[in-house]
Write a protein that holds these residues in place. Structure first.
Motif, PDB file in Angstrom:
ATOM      1  N   LEU A   1      47.114  50.282  44.367  1.00  0.00           N
ATOM      2  CA  LEU A   1      46.279  50.380  42.910  1.00  0.00           C
ATOM      3  C   LEU A   1      45.681  49.109  43.096  1.00  0.00           C
ATOM      4  O   LEU A   1      44.519  48.443  42.186  1.00  0.00           O
ATOM      5  CB  LEU A   1      46.992  51.478  42.280  1.00  0.00           C
ATOM      6  CG  LEU A   1      46.623  52.707  41.854  1.00  0.00           C
ATOM      7  CD1 LEU A   1      48.197  53.368  40.668  1.00  0.00           C
ATOM      8  CD2 LEU A   1      45.452  52.883  41.575  1.00  0.00           C
ATOM      9  N   TRP A   2      46.381  47.832  42.869  1.00  0.00           N
ATOM     10  CA  TRP A   2      46.482  46.543  42.144  1.00  0.00           C
ATOM     11  C   TRP A   2      45.416  45.648  42.915  1.00  0.00           C
ATOM     12  O   TRP A   2      44.712  45.101  42.559  1.00  0.00           O
ATOM     13  CB  TRP A   2      47.604  45.525  42.322  1.00  0.00           C
ATOM     14  CG  TRP A   2      47.235  44.818  41.672  1.00  0.00           C
ATOM     15  CD1 TRP A   2      47.333  42.934  42.760  1.00  0.00           C
ATOM     16  CD2 TRP A   2      46.803  44.161  40.302  1.00  0.00           C
ATOM     17  NE1 TRP A   2      46.820  41.981  41.890  1.00  0.00           N
ATOM     18  CE2 TRP A   2      46.583  42.529  41.142  1.00  0.00           C
ATOM     19  CE3 TRP A   2      46.906  44.247  39.193  1.00  0.00           C
ATOM     20  CZ2 TRP A   2      46.436  41.430  39.218  1.00  0.00           C
ATOM     21  CZ3 TRP A   2      46.548  43.424  38.338  1.00  0.00           C
ATOM     22  CH2 TRP A   2      46.311  42.409  38.197  1.00  0.00           C
ATOM     23  N   GLU A   3      45.856  46.174  44.383  1.00  0.00           N
ATOM     24  CA  GLU A   3      44.564  45.607  45.501  1.00  0.00           C
ATOM     25  C   GLU A   3      43.425  45.661  45.589  1.00  0.00           C
ATOM     26  O   GLU A   3      42.271  46.158  45.717  1.00  0.00           O
ATOM     27  CB  GLU A   3      45.106  45.643  47.206  1.00  0.00           C
ATOM     28  CG  GLU A   3      46.071  44.908  47.095  1.00  0.00           C
ATOM     29  CD  GLU A   3      46.878  45.096  48.426  1.00  0.00           C
ATOM     30  OE1 GLU A   3      46.448  46.200  49.440  1.00  0.00           O
ATOM     31  OE2 GLU A   3      47.891  44.284  49.061  1.00  0.00           O
ATOM     32  N   ARG A   4      42.756  47.673  44.876  1.00  0.00           N
ATOM     33  CA  ARG A   4      41.961  48.359  44.729  1.00  0.00           C
ATOM     34  C   ARG A   4      41.018  48.320  43.248  1.00  0.00           C
ATOM     35  O   ARG A   4      39.969  49.284  43.178  1.00  0.00           O
ATOM     36  CB  ARG A   4      42.258  49.282  45.755  1.00  0.00           C
ATOM     37  CG  ARG A   4      42.544  49.225  47.080  1.00  0.00           C
ATOM     38  CD  ARG A   4      42.253  50.920  47.983  1.00  0.00           C
ATOM     39  NE  ARG A   4      40.840  50.967  47.819  1.00  0.00           N
ATOM     40  CZ  ARG A   4      40.857  52.281  47.420  1.00  0.00           C
ATOM     41  NH1 ARG A   4      40.595  53.139  46.982  1.00  0.00           N
ATOM     42  NH2 ARG A   4      38.954  52.729  47.365  1.00  0.00           N
ATOM     43  N   ARG A   5      41.852  47.865  42.447  1.00  0.00           N
ATOM     44  CA  ARG A   5      41.309  48.196  41.027  1.00  0.00           C
ATOM     45  C   ARG A   5      40.180  47.520  40.797  1.00  0.00           C
ATOM     46  O   ARG A   5      39.778  48.629  40.226  1.00  0.00           O
ATOM     47  CB  ARG A   5      42.831  47.302  40.236  1.00  0.00           C
ATOM     48  CG  ARG A   5      42.005  45.436  40.247  1.00  0.00           C
ATOM     49  CD  ARG A   5      43.271  44.930  39.722  1.00  0.00           C
ATOM     50  NE  ARG A   5      42.537  42.887  39.431  1.00  0.00           N
ATOM     51  CZ  ARG A   5      43.114  42.508  40.917  1.00  0.00           C
ATOM     52  NH1 ARG A   5      43.465  43.013  42.101  1.00  0.00           N
ATOM     53  NH2 ARG A   5      42.837  41.052  40.905  1.00  0.00           N
ATOM     54  N   ALA A   6      39.253  47.332  41.267  1.00  0.00           N
ATOM     55  CA  ALA A   6      37.816  46.598  41.258  1.00  0.00           C
ATOM     56  C   ALA A   6      37.207  47.930  41.310  1.00  0.00           C
ATOM     57  O   ALA A   6      35.974  48.156  41.371  1.00  0.00           O
ATOM     58  CB  ALA A   6      37.469  45.523  41.956  1.00  0.00           C
ATOM     59  N   PHE A   7      37.553  48.641  42.646  1.00  0.00           N
ATOM     60  CA  PHE A   7      36.620  49.906  42.955  1.00  0.00           C
ATOM     61  C   PHE A   7      36.973  50.890  42.214  1.00  0.00           C
ATOM     62  O   PHE A   7      36.654  51.962  42.539  1.00  0.00           O
ATOM     63  CB  PHE A   7      36.815  50.268  44.576  1.00  0.00           C
ATOM     64  CG  PHE A   7      36.725  48.034  45.331  1.00  0.00           C
ATOM     65  CD1 PHE A   7      35.352  48.444  45.420  1.00  0.00           C
ATOM     66  CD2 PHE A   7      37.326  47.764  45.516  1.00  0.00           C
ATOM     67  CE1 PHE A   7      34.856  47.639  46.386  1.00  0.00           C
ATOM     68  CE2 PHE A   7      37.439  46.631  46.280  1.00  0.00           C
ATOM     69  CZ  PHE A   7      35.747  46.433  46.410  1.00  0.00           C
ATOM     70  N   LEU A   8      38.629  50.734  41.437  1.00  0.00           N
ATOM     71  CA  LEU A   8      38.877  52.356  41.085  1.00  0.00           C
ATOM     72  C   LEU A   8      37.704  52.798  40.068  1.00  0.00           C
ATOM     73  O   LEU A   8      37.035  52.116  38.850  1.00  0.00           O
ATOM     74  CB  LEU A   8      39.988  52.170  40.158  1.00  0.00           C
ATOM     75  CG  LEU A   8      41.194  51.354  41.004  1.00  0.00           C
ATOM     76  CD1 LEU A   8      42.676  51.123  40.470  1.00  0.00           C
ATOM     77  CD2 LEU A   8      41.432  52.420  42.116  1.00  0.00           C
ATOM     78  N   ASN A   9      37.549  54.080  39.572  1.00  0.00           N
ATOM     79  CA  ASN A   9      36.660  54.404  38.773  1.00  0.00           C
ATOM     80  C   ASN A   9      37.059  54.755  37.324  1.00  0.00           C
ATOM     81  O   ASN A   9      38.643  54.451  37.233  1.00  0.00           O
ATOM     82  CB  ASN A   9      36.153  55.855  39.137  1.00  0.00           C
ATOM     83  CG  ASN A   9      34.705  55.972  40.307  1.00  0.00           C
ATOM     84  OD1 ASN A   9      34.076  54.672  40.297  1.00  0.00           O
ATOM     85  ND2 ASN A   9      35.268  56.790  41.128  1.00  0.00           N
TER      86      ASN A   9
END
Length: 189
Positions: free
Chosen positions: A56-64
């Motif tokens: 989640l932290w690594e992909r946070r910028a892509f989370l909706n």
């Protein structure tokens, strides 16, 4: 979702480490306890939860954006556990629910038993919970211990809302019927 949760999720998605820490403080323990229903190995469970949080932290910028943060996290964690079990070969048809035993530990049973005052009632409740199917126990946990709506439970389990309502009704009916039967048997003997 509350305004605070909306702000927290937005700040997390923007890379705010304190928001990430607040998410951990708020949701780590409930997620861990929910995960114990699927994995008995606490170290493996911690690894799954850690992997989810790192991802989640690594992909946070892509989370909706999400309408319900708790629901989102529970569903993501459940999916992570199932993927891990599939990868390691532990999963064998959990989707059919009624044929698999839900790996309930003392946590779920203790939550139901808390309001009971006598040891005899605790034994009755433990026995009755053991008679419910895996899916029934999981639905009861999500509905009553995590306070999720039928729609949210349906979303987590990947089934329809009417199916959740039906399983919930059946679970409570079965529990109630067995409870009355046990009370009768134990009072006679």
């Amino acid at each position: 979702m509350t305004d605070q949760e909306i702000h927290l999720w937005q700040a997390f998605r923007e890379g705010d480490r304190s928001a990430f820490e607040a998410l951990l403080r708020t949701y780590y323990q409930p997620l861990f306890e929910y995960g114990t229903k699927f994995l008995k190995d606490r170290d493996q469970l911690k690894d799954c939860l850690h992997d989810l949080l790192v991802n989640l932290w690594e992909r946070r910028a892509f989370l909706n954006e999400t309408e319900n943060l708790k629901l989102y996290l529970f569903k993501a964690f459940r999916n992570r556990i199932f993927k891990e079990k599939q990868k390691t070969g532990y999963l064998s048809g959990l989707s059919d629910g009624d044929n698999q035993e839900f790996e309930a530990d003392d946590y779920a049973e203790n939550l139901i038993i808390q309001d009971e005052t006598s040891r005899e009632q605790q034994v009755r409740v433990q026995h009755l919970i053991g008679r419910l199917s895996k899916r029934q126990r999981e639905i009861l946990h999500l509905k009553f211990y995590e306070n999720l709506s039928n729609e949210q439970v349906a979303d987590i389990l990947g089934i329809s809302r009417p199916a959740v309502a039906n399983l919930l009704y059946q679970s409570l009916k079965q529990f109630r019927e067995h409870w009355h039967l046990l009370l009768f048997i134990w009072t006679v003997f």
